[in-house]
Structures are given as C-alpha cells and as structure tokens.
Design an enzyme around this catalytic site. Structure first.
Site, PDB file in Angstrom:
ATOM      1  N   GLN A 129      29.963  37.590  28.966  1.00  0.00           N
ATOM      2  CA  GLN A 129      29.664  39.070  29.824  1.00  0.00           C
ATOM      3  C   GLN A 129      28.095  39.155  29.801  1.00  0.00           C
ATOM      4  O   GLN A 129      27.381  38.324  29.549  1.00  0.00           O
ATOM      5  CB  GLN A 129      30.330  40.189  29.188  1.00  0.00           C
ATOM      6  CG  GLN A 129      31.880  40.310  29.317  1.00  0.00           C
ATOM      7  CD  GLN A 129      32.539  39.529  28.409  1.00  0.00           C
ATOM      8  OE1 GLN A 129      32.417  39.315  27.164  1.00  0.00           O
ATOM      9  NE2 GLN A 129      33.334  38.611  29.117  1.00  0.00           N
ATOM     10  N   ARG A 157      32.397  39.567  44.398  1.00  0.00           N
ATOM     11  CA  ARG A 157      31.436  40.576  43.580  1.00  0.00           C
ATOM     12  C   ARG A 157      30.209  41.505  44.223  1.00  0.00           C
ATOM     13  O   ARG A 157      30.124  41.179  45.519  1.00  0.00           O
ATOM     14  CB  ARG A 157      30.582  39.542  42.786  1.00  0.00           C
ATOM     15  CG  ARG A 157      31.199  38.690  41.924  1.00  0.00           C
ATOM     16  CD  ARG A 157      30.533  37.570  41.030  1.00  0.00           C
ATOM     17  NE  ARG A 157      31.376  36.976  40.297  1.00  0.00           N
ATOM     18  CZ  ARG A 157      31.315  35.511  40.077  1.00  0.00           C
ATOM     19  NH1 ARG A 157      30.279  34.865  40.751  1.00  0.00           N
ATOM     20  NH2 ARG A 157      32.038  35.036  39.379  1.00  0.00           N
ATOM     21  N   LYS A 168      25.981  31.157  32.736  1.00  0.00           N
ATOM     22  CA  LYS A 168      25.670  30.892  31.659  1.00  0.00           C
ATOM     23  C   LYS A 168      26.509  29.695  31.230  1.00  0.00           C
ATOM     24  O   LYS A 168      25.995  28.845  30.527  1.00  0.00           O
ATOM     25  CB  LYS A 168      26.368  32.034  30.644  1.00  0.00           C
ATOM     26  CG  LYS A 168      25.914  33.558  30.391  1.00  0.00           C
ATOM     27  CD  LYS A 168      26.607  34.174  29.536  1.00  0.00           C
ATOM     28  CE  LYS A 168      27.849  34.926  30.134  1.00  0.00           C
ATOM     29  NZ  LYS A 168      27.609  35.750  31.564  1.00  0.00           N
ATOM     30  N   GLY A 169      27.774  29.582  31.934  1.00  0.00           N
ATOM     31  CA  GLY A 169      28.406  28.214  31.707  1.00  0.00           C
ATOM     32  C   GLY A 169      27.469  26.900  32.285  1.00  0.00           C
ATOM     33  O   GLY A 169      27.517  26.083  31.394  1.00  0.00           O
ATOM     34  N   THR A 223      32.532  46.401  29.098  1.00  0.00           N
ATOM     35  CA  THR A 223      33.554  45.725  28.358  1.00  0.00           C
ATOM     36  C   THR A 223      33.673  46.190  26.758  1.00  0.00           C
ATOM     37  O   THR A 223      33.024  47.103  26.207  1.00  0.00           O
ATOM     38  CB  THR A 223      33.404  44.137  28.185  1.00  0.00           C
ATOM     39  OG1 THR A 223      34.335  43.546  27.907  1.00  0.00           O
ATOM     40  CG2 THR A 223      32.119  43.883  27.430  1.00  0.00           C
ATOM     41  N   ASP A 233      28.430  36.882  34.688  1.00  0.00           N
ATOM     42  CA  ASP A 233      28.314  35.806  35.945  1.00  0.00           C
ATOM     43  C   ASP A 233      26.904  35.493  36.227  1.00  0.00           C
ATOM     44  O   ASP A 233      26.625  35.132  37.346  1.00  0.00           O
ATOM     45  CB  ASP A 233      29.004  36.422  37.321  1.00  0.00           C
ATOM     46  CG  ASP A 233      30.413  36.859  36.948  1.00  0.00           C
ATOM     47  OD1 ASP A 233      31.176  36.271  36.124  1.00  0.00           O
ATOM     48  OD2 ASP A 233      31.034  37.925  37.497  1.00  0.00           O
ATOM     49  N   ALA A 240      35.769  36.103  30.504  1.00  0.00           N
ATOM     50  CA  ALA A 240      34.962  35.412  30.891  1.00  0.00           C
ATOM     51  C   ALA A 240      35.172  34.418  31.752  1.00  0.00           C
ATOM     52  O   ALA A 240      36.570  33.951  31.557  1.00  0.00           O
ATOM     53  CB  ALA A 240      34.002  34.843  29.598  1.00  0.00           C
ATOM     54  N   GLY A 241      34.652  33.862  32.569  1.00  0.00           N
ATOM     55  CA  GLY A 241      34.853  32.633  33.516  1.00  0.00           C
ATOM     56  C   GLY A 241      33.511  32.030  33.707  1.00  0.00           C
ATOM     57  O   GLY A 241      32.541  32.520  34.286  1.00  0.00           O
ATOM     58  N   HIS A 242      33.204  30.924  32.968  1.00  0.00           N
ATOM     59  CA  HIS A 242      32.150  30.183  33.001  1.00  0.00           C
ATOM     60  C   HIS A 242      32.290  28.854  33.824  1.00  0.00           C
ATOM     61  O   HIS A 242      33.284  27.840  33.264  1.00  0.00           O
ATOM     62  CB  HIS A 242      31.795  29.740  31.457  1.00  0.00           C
ATOM     63  CG  HIS A 242      31.365  31.153  30.739  1.00  0.00           C
ATOM     64  ND1 HIS A 242      31.101  31.357  29.370  1.00  0.00           N
ATOM     65  CD2 HIS A 242      31.209  32.295  31.108  1.00  0.00           C
ATOM     66  CE1 HIS A 242      30.736  32.437  28.987  1.00  0.00           C
ATOM     67  NE2 HIS A 242      30.927  33.233  30.195  1.00  0.00           N
ATOM     68  N   THR A 276      39.037  36.533  38.212  1.00  0.00           N
ATOM     69  CA  THR A 276      40.072  37.435  39.091  1.00  0.00           C
ATOM     70  C   THR A 276      39.760  37.085  40.457  1.00  0.00           C
ATOM     71  O   THR A 276      40.594  37.787  41.272  1.00  0.00           O
ATOM     72  CB  THR A 276      39.684  38.927  38.912  1.00  0.00           C
ATOM     73  OG1 THR A 276      38.219  39.302  39.045  1.00  0.00           O
ATOM     74  CG2 THR A 276      40.117  39.401  37.151  1.00  0.00           C
ATOM     75  N   GLY A 277      38.953  36.411  41.189  1.00  0.00           N
ATOM     76  CA  GLY A 277      38.936  36.116  42.424  1.00  0.00           C
ATOM     77  C   GLY A 277      38.084  37.429  42.997  1.00  0.00           C
ATOM     78  O   GLY A 277      38.126  37.246  44.413  1.00  0.00           O
TER      79      GLY A 277
HETATM   80  P1  IMO Z   1      31.252  36.214  32.193  1.00  0.00           P
HETATM   81  O1  IMO Z   1      31.340  36.072  30.788  1.00  0.00           O
HETATM   82  C1  IMO Z   1      31.589  39.701  34.837  1.00  0.00           C
HETATM   83  C2  IMO Z   1      33.742  43.042  33.650  1.00  0.00           C
HETATM   84  C3  IMO Z   1      35.047  43.620  34.535  1.00  0.00           C
HETATM   85  C4  IMO Z   1      34.919  45.082  34.230  1.00  0.00           C
HETATM   86  C5  IMO Z   1      34.517  45.389  32.883  1.00  0.00           C
HETATM   87  C6  IMO Z   1      35.467  45.310  31.831  1.00  0.00           C
HETATM   88  O2  IMO Z   1      31.972  35.287  33.074  1.00  0.00           O
HETATM   89  O3  IMO Z   1      29.839  36.599  32.634  1.00  0.00           O
HETATM   90  P2  IMO Z   1      37.334  43.723  30.525  1.00  0.00           P
HETATM   91  O4  IMO Z   1      38.561  43.075  31.230  1.00  0.00           O
HETATM   92  O5  IMO Z   1      35.961  43.071  29.779  1.00  0.00           O
HETATM   93  O6  IMO Z   1      37.615  44.866  29.825  1.00  0.00           O
HETATM   94  O7  IMO Z   1      36.382  44.476  31.965  1.00  0.00           O
HETATM   95  O8  IMO Z   1      33.751  44.259  32.633  1.00  0.00           O
HETATM   96  N1  IMO Z   1      33.559  41.730  33.105  1.00  0.00           N
HETATM   97  C7  IMO Z   1      32.842  40.952  33.702  1.00  0.00           C
HETATM   98  N2  IMO Z   1      32.281  40.712  34.792  1.00  0.00           N
HETATM   99  N3  IMO Z   1      31.565  38.416  34.286  1.00  0.00           N
HETATM  100  C8  IMO Z   1      32.200  38.552  32.888  1.00  0.00           C
HETATM  101  O9  IMO Z   1      32.163  37.599  32.053  1.00  0.00           O
HETATM  102  C9  IMO Z   1      33.045  39.671  32.591  1.00  0.00           C
HETATM  103  N4  IMO Z   1      33.839  39.900  31.643  1.00  0.00           N
HETATM  104  C10 IMO Z   1      34.086  41.260  31.783  1.00  0.00           C
HETATM  105  O10 IMO Z   1      34.690  42.948  35.833  1.00  0.00           O
HETATM  106  O11 IMO Z   1      33.949  45.540  35.118  1.00  0.00           O
HETATM  107 MG    MG Z   2      32.413  35.961  35.080  1.00  0.00          MG
END
Ligand code: IMO
Ligand code: MG
Length: 425
Positions: free
Chosen positions: A223, A304, A16-17, A238, A13, A39-41, A300-301
C-alpha cells in the site's frame, strides 16, 4: 544496506514490486511486513511477468530468504496459489518462510468485507474485498487466528469455534446472512496446512541471526502512506500501516536498525477505490495517462484514478516515513508530453496551504495550485545513465526532489528489472 525499508509514498501501486525485484539482487533477505493480498506487486523479469499479492518480490533470487512477516494477514488459498504459479514458471519457493505469528484471513473475513461494503452504500470505501479490514479487526480484538495455530488442530478448532460463534451471530443478526459452517472451514484450513507446513516458522530467530551476520535485509512495504490508518485520508484507508515505522512492528526488527528508507513514488499520481485525491484529472489527460500507463488494478482490475504529481501529499509522506531517499517510477510515461504539472500547494476557499489536511472534508475542498514545467520529446525507456536523460526530464526529477525535501536516488522507466538508473548525489 544492512536494513533498508522500501515503502509506498502515495496511494499504493507506485511500482514497489519492480524496485524490490531490482534491488533484491543485492539483498540476502526480503521481509513483507504489512497488509495482505490487497497488495498487487508487479514484476517483469527473465522468469516472466508476475503479480505477487503476498510473497515478497525477492522470490526470484533463490539465494534471497523471503519472509512473510508477522505484520501480514495471510489468506492460505492465495498463498498456495502463488506458490504453485511460481513453481510452474520454474521459480523455487524453498526460500520462502511465513511467520507463525501472522494472522490468517478466514472465509468470514472476506464475506464480512463484502457485506460491510454493501452496507456502507454510497459511503463504500472501495476495498479490495480480500477480507483485510475484518482480519485486522480480529487481530486487535484478540479473536484472530494465527498461522501457527494451524499446527495444533485442537487449539485451532477451539479458537475457530470461539471466533465463529461471534461471527455467525453478526452475520445472521446484522447482515441477514445465513450462518456458516465451522466444520467446513476447519476441514478447508487443515487441508491448507499440509502444503503450508514446511514454510511455517518462528521468523524471529531467522531474522535476528541474519542481522547478527550483517546480512542485507530489505523490508517490503505494501500500500502507500496516504492509505495509512492514522495519516491517510481516513476513513478511506486500509487497515494496517504501510509506513516505515510499521516495518519494525511487522518484522520484529527494532527501529534503531533501519538505516535507509526508500519511498517509492510514481512520476504522477494514482488512486484506486474511493476517497479524496486533490490532483485527480477527470478529463482527457487523466484518461490519456491511464491508457498509456495501463493503470488498471493488479488485484481487482479496476481502472485507477490518475492525476498530476502531488508534492504536498508527497512531502507529508516523506516526513511521516522518515524517508532518506526516493525512487521515482514510470518517468517514461511523460515521454512526448509538451508540459507537465506538479501540485505545489492547495487553495481551500480563500486560503492557501502547503500542509496536507487532516479531514477528508477539507481534502475534498483542496484546489491544487500547479507549477508547470516543459516536457521532453525523447524516448527514455532505454536510457541507462542518469546524465543521458533529456535535460527537462532531469529538471522534473530535481524539482520533485526539492519539493519533497528528499533526494531522488533512483529513476525507473518501463516495467523491466533493468530499466532503472541510479541518480548520484
Ligand atoms: P499495493 O501494495 C492500491 C486500497 C483499496 C481501497 C483501500 C482499502 O499494490 O500498493 P482494503 O482492501 O485494503 O481494505 O482497501 O485501500 N488499497 C490499495 N490500493 N494498491 C494497494 O496495494 C492497495 N491496497 C489497498 O483500493 O481503496
Ligand atoms: Mg496494487
């Protein structure tokens, strides 16, 4: 920039997007190389506000070839939803391709992700429950199904039956969950194929030809480094590697071709899900940052966890990624702050360290040691030249550069594409 990797420097978070969406104006190809729809970009551009989970953030430029690389795990339902949302907003997806080597997220992966989190109880990781972990487990266990398998119904069926024999045994015996139907999943995935078909290709010739032409290629990470399976706060990580090293594996581009690695960091720290975070602020300041920056998960809403910039974790991240530059985002969140803290070391019991520890039990004991810096009153959102930033903002950026041991080359304020300025060396 023949090949540039852009990676998350913290716990995800980082913005990056937005950075990709800005830089892709000068790219010919953007390749997502890891993770899945965990991921959520977020990008805010003239087409609207978008939260992309799978599709590369270069998609808003119709001349940029966007590749979902072999290192990504793909949930076809999410992919098709994203494609149709983009189309509804007038964004073409004709320039999108998906690697036939990418693994598929199956309904049983999502189910197992949830059941396994429940089984972990107090020790739950706080996953996004998108089936990411179980899909990567199957990939290395050699029981996964790949996007290219969809192209042959007989092969797909055979592999699905083989995988599901094992999954149903696991579901019923370990989790006490009813078995799930092969036929239903088979039909559902064959249904996805019709719309996905035009996008599925062997992406390697495409990428290698682009390289041969000298096209400008960006590798989009998901991530962040501290969620890496090897180097993150294991087991609160992750299941794929967000690092620049993994960008080669997840795209099929050899390591000798990556010339620049830009690490994206927020001006403060956030983490979503469980696991230690040394600079977390469980106080009014933490709440203030969360509300001002609207720090709620794009996927996921979830709220943070927020805290001060951790330069120890940051320098560790710079080193394991081989970053050549840093993009510092959300600097405007500190507008109006009287003072700002940066973590420059950890006290663990009676000792002091500037190294990021291996074990979570040790990370949990870390008491951050802070350097405090004066803030600034001015609003930085409209600043378009680095020299016009308030002096204390520039000092903050310089301090981060020197603590990380890596040059900050971009600073971003606000969510819009154009709210990003270059920092000349
Ligand atoms: P972006 O690309 C923030 C976190 C999850 C959890 C852990 C494992 O938007 O930066 P998972 O579903 O991957 O098995 O969960 O990793 N997590 C992220 N936190 N941004 C992300 O992606 C994430 N992708 C996974 O919250 O703690
Ligand atoms: Mg994210």
């Amino acid at each position: 920039m023949p090949v540039l990797a852009l990676v998350g420097g913290q716990w995800g978070d980082e913005g990056k997007g937005k950075v990709i969406d800005s830089l892709a104006a000068n790219a010919d190809m953007v390749v997502r190389y890891a993770g899945g729809d965990n991921a959520g970009h977020t990008t805010v551009n003239p087409h609207g506000t978008f939260r992309l989970h799978l599709i590369p953030s270069g998609i808003f430029y119709s001349n940029v070839c966007c590749v979902i690389g072999n290192g990504v795990v793909v949930n076809p339902a999410v992919l098709l939803r994203e494609i149709s949302e983009l189309r509804e907003h007038g964004v073409t997806t004709d320039n999108l391709v998906v690697s036939d080597r990418a693994h598929l997220i199956m309904p049983y992966h999502i189910l197992l992700d949830r059941l396994e989190e429940e089984r972990r109880g107090q020790g739950a990781i706080g996953t996004t429950q998108r089936g990411i972990g179980p899909a990567f487990v199957d990939k290395v266990a050699r029981t996964g199904l790949r996007v290219g398998d969809l192209l042959d119904a007989t092969i797909f069926r055979r592999r699905l039956e083989n995988a599901m024999e094992q999954k149903n045994a696991l579901l019923t015996s370990l989790y006490g969950h009813p078995a799930i139907s092969v036929d239903e999943i088979f039909d559902q995935y064959m249904g996805f194929l019709e719309q996905m078909h035009p996008h599925i290709v062997d992406t390697l010739p495409l990428i290698h030809n682009a390289m041969q032409r000298g096209d400008r290629i960006m590798l989009e990470g998901a991530q962040g480094a501290l969620l890496d399976t090897d180097f993150g706060t294991y087991p609160f990580v992750t299941s794929s590697s967000p690092l620049a090293g993994a960008a080669t594996l997840g795209s099929g581009i050899g390591p000798t071709h990556i010339e620049r690695v830009i690490g994206v960091f927020k001006a403060y720290a956030t983490r979503v899900g469980s696991g230690p975070m040394p600079t977390e602020l469980n106080d009014d300041m933490g709440d203030f940052i969360r509300e001002k920056a609207r720090e709620y998960g794009a996927t996921t809403g979830r709220p943070r966890r927020c805290g001060w910039f951790d330069a120890i974790a940051g320098r560790f991240s710079v080193r394991i990624n081989g970053m050549t530059e840093v993009a510092l985002t959300h600097l405007d969140i500190f507008d109006g702050f009287e003072s700002i803290k940066i973590c420059t070391g950890y006290r663990i019991g009676g000792t002091f360290t500037t190294e990021f520890p291996t074990r979570i039990e040790t990370v949990e004991q870390c008491e951050p040691v802070y350097e405090e810096m004066p803030g600034w009153d001015e609003c930085t959102e409209e600043v378009s030249e680095y020299s016009k930033l308030p002096l204390n903002a520039r000092k903050y950026v310089d301090t981060i550069s020197s603590l990380l041991g890596c040059r900050v080359s971009l600073v971003s304020m606000g969510p819009k594409r154009e709210q990003m300025i270059e920092v000349r060396p």
